[in-house]
Design a protein around this motif. Sequence first.
Motif, PDB file in Angstrom:
ATOM      1  N   MET A  46       0.831  -1.197   0.000  1.00  0.00           N
ATOM      2  CA  MET A  46       0.000   0.000   0.000  1.00  0.00           C
ATOM      3  C   MET A  46       0.869   1.252   0.000  1.00  0.00           C
ATOM      4  SD  MET A  46      -3.276  -0.957   2.365  1.00  0.00           S
ATOM      5  CE  MET A  46      -2.454  -2.035   3.514  1.00  0.00           C
ATOM      6  N   ASP A  51      -1.572  -1.367  -4.220  1.00  0.00           N
ATOM      7  CA  ASP A  51      -2.894  -1.894  -3.887  1.00  0.00           C
ATOM      8  C   ASP A  51      -3.943  -0.904  -4.378  1.00  0.00           C
ATOM      9  OD1 ASP A  51      -5.305  -2.707  -2.694  1.00  0.00           O
ATOM     10  OD2 ASP A  51      -4.268  -3.561  -0.958  1.00  0.00           O
ATOM     11  N   ARG A  53      -6.887  -0.520  -3.772  1.00  0.00           N
ATOM     12  CA  ARG A  53      -7.911  -0.137  -2.801  1.00  0.00           C
ATOM     13  C   ARG A  53      -7.506   1.063  -1.950  1.00  0.00           C
ATOM     14  NH1 ARG A  53      -8.322  -5.513   0.539  1.00  0.00           N
ATOM     15  NH2 ARG A  53      -6.072  -5.395   0.164  1.00  0.00           N
ATOM     16  N   THR A  54      -6.246   1.486  -2.016  1.00  0.00           N
ATOM     17  CA  THR A  54      -5.697   2.447  -1.054  1.00  0.00           C
ATOM     18  C   THR A  54      -6.047   3.892  -1.391  1.00  0.00           C
ATOM     19  OG1 THR A  54      -3.803   0.956  -0.803  1.00  0.00           O
ATOM     20  CG2 THR A  54      -3.606   3.137   0.165  1.00  0.00           C
ATOM     21  N   PRO A  55      -6.843   4.567  -0.551  1.00  0.00           N
ATOM     22  CA  PRO A  55      -7.107   5.996  -0.748  1.00  0.00           C
ATOM     23  C   PRO A  55      -6.049   6.823  -0.002  1.00  0.00           C
ATOM     24  CG  PRO A  55      -8.458   5.194   1.046  1.00  0.00           C
ATOM     25  CD  PRO A  55      -7.611   4.019   0.585  1.00  0.00           C
ATOM     26  N   LYS A 116     -15.665  -2.571   4.307  1.00  0.00           N
ATOM     27  CA  LYS A 116     -14.765  -1.507   4.749  1.00  0.00           C
ATOM     28  C   LYS A 116     -13.694  -2.137   5.638  1.00  0.00           C
ATOM     29  CE  LYS A 116     -17.131   1.787   2.795  1.00  0.00           C
ATOM     30  NZ  LYS A 116     -16.603   2.460   1.586  1.00  0.00           N
ATOM     31  N   ILE A 120      -6.970   0.033   5.282  1.00  0.00           N
ATOM     32  CA  ILE A 120      -6.778  -0.423   3.905  1.00  0.00           C
ATOM     33  C   ILE A 120      -7.577   0.410   2.905  1.00  0.00           C
ATOM     34  CG2 ILE A 120      -7.191  -2.315   2.274  1.00  0.00           C
ATOM     35  CD1 ILE A 120      -6.268  -4.261   4.341  1.00  0.00           C
ATOM     36  N   ASN A 121      -8.876   0.573   3.143  1.00  0.00           N
ATOM     37  CA  ASN A 121      -9.666   1.330   2.167  1.00  0.00           C
ATOM     38  C   ASN A 121     -10.499   2.439   2.804  1.00  0.00           C
ATOM     39  OD1 ASN A 121     -11.744  -0.105   3.363  1.00  0.00           O
ATOM     40  ND2 ASN A 121     -12.383  -1.199   1.509  1.00  0.00           N
ATOM     41  N   GLN A 122     -10.105   2.867   4.015  1.00  0.00           N
ATOM     42  CA  GLN A 122     -10.803   3.961   4.684  1.00  0.00           C
ATOM     43  C   GLN A 122      -9.832   5.115   4.907  1.00  0.00           C
ATOM     44  OE1 GLN A 122     -14.158   3.011   7.450  1.00  0.00           O
ATOM     45  NE2 GLN A 122     -12.893   1.246   7.932  1.00  0.00           N
ATOM     46  N   SER A 123     -10.081   6.211   4.250  1.00  0.00           N
ATOM     47  CA  SER A 123      -9.186   7.363   4.318  1.00  0.00           C
ATOM     48  C   SER A 123      -9.289   8.080   5.659  1.00  0.00           C
ATOM     49  CB  SER A 123      -9.529   8.345   3.197  1.00  0.00           C
ATOM     50  OG  SER A 123      -8.813   9.553   3.348  1.00  0.00           O
ATOM     51  N   GLN A 285      -2.556  -8.065  -3.845  1.00  0.00           N
ATOM     52  CA  GLN A 285      -2.507  -7.006  -4.838  1.00  0.00           C
ATOM     53  C   GLN A 285      -2.124  -7.631  -6.184  1.00  0.00           C
ATOM     54  OE1 GLN A 285      -0.143  -7.035  -2.176  1.00  0.00           O
ATOM     55  NE2 GLN A 285       1.019  -8.360  -3.563  1.00  0.00           N
TER      56      GLN A 285
END
Length: 365
Positions: A46, A51, A53-55, A116, A120-123, A285
């Motif tokens: 990440m 990855d 998914r990464t924000p 969620k 990982i995918n939550q900024s 990934q």
Amino acid sequence: MKSKAMVLKEFMKPLEMEEFEIAPLEAGEVLIKIEAAGVCGSDVHMWKGEDPRTPLPIILGHEGVGRIQEIKGKKQTVYGEDLQVGDLVIWNRGVTCGQCFACKILKDPSLCKNRKVYGINQSSAVFPYLNGCYSEYIILNSNTDIFKVEDTVDPALLVSASCSGATIAHAFDMISSVLGDTVVIQGPGPLGVYAVAFAKSMGASEIIVIGGSKERLDLCTYFGATLVLDRHETNIQERNQMIMEKTRGIGADLVVEAVGTRGVAEEGLKLLRSGGTYLSTGYAQPAGEESIDFYRDIVSKNITVHGVWVSDTKHTKMAIDIVMKNKEHFAKLISHRFSLEEANQAIASMNAREALKAVLIPNRG
């Protein structure tokens, strides 16, 4: 009240320390003071931007153990126990919607498209901001599945159970038994170590691990591997021959891919016996295409290939259980401990493969 956290703002750039105002909790939410946060190999991917998914920006860290500081209303564990301020807990890293096709029809929350995942995918730009474990505090969503942890347990011991451990538990949950008792594991990292532990617990008599690090292979031997093959000292043909000799020319009953790099599946499928099973757990990934001869390596042998995507709460429990039954073994999995401020050093150590498992201890003196 405020919380310090290490934030990834640009890929391939150092994480930056930020201070966040801790937002008032909403119904069912739980404020956790992080006592240990795992630095996963996925975090390195990440950090590199590999990855999808990464924000950005994001507080990394999907493996955490911590102590409850505040609860808004009533919250229970998955066992129906009332949670209290001061309880030491671990949680399922993913929160699913419970409403989509995967959740409702397939009954497989790990495939939830609305899942969620903390770190990982939550900024960190999205409320309530403290959405990852590289932090002094994290706020857990009201739908998060939580487990109590014994106060006597080193929190660092359990962090990997919520990712590597749960993923491998998911893999072994896909098979009813280790038929014939011969298991080959590709990769001696945390995934591979858990695979050795699960294979042994299910009664495998031959556990063969392929890897390139003597220290990691030695740890797999400590966990129960009966044969380790150093890929720097053997080539693909030699490893195939050795495994065929071990299995009287039949091949392995089960091969677990725990690496996630190109070429691994091409080798692993050839190591299976007819009717064998291949479990692919390491691809968190994209890693490129594999060249597979479906006729020779899959169809003509009736091979079963299982992709293993993340995990669910059941698998987190399975991983916690195996760690708790083998505390001394899993203590050896932790090779490095860092303070929160040293998160960049922790990522660097994982990226350089100096650390087998690095753990951040936010209150480390």
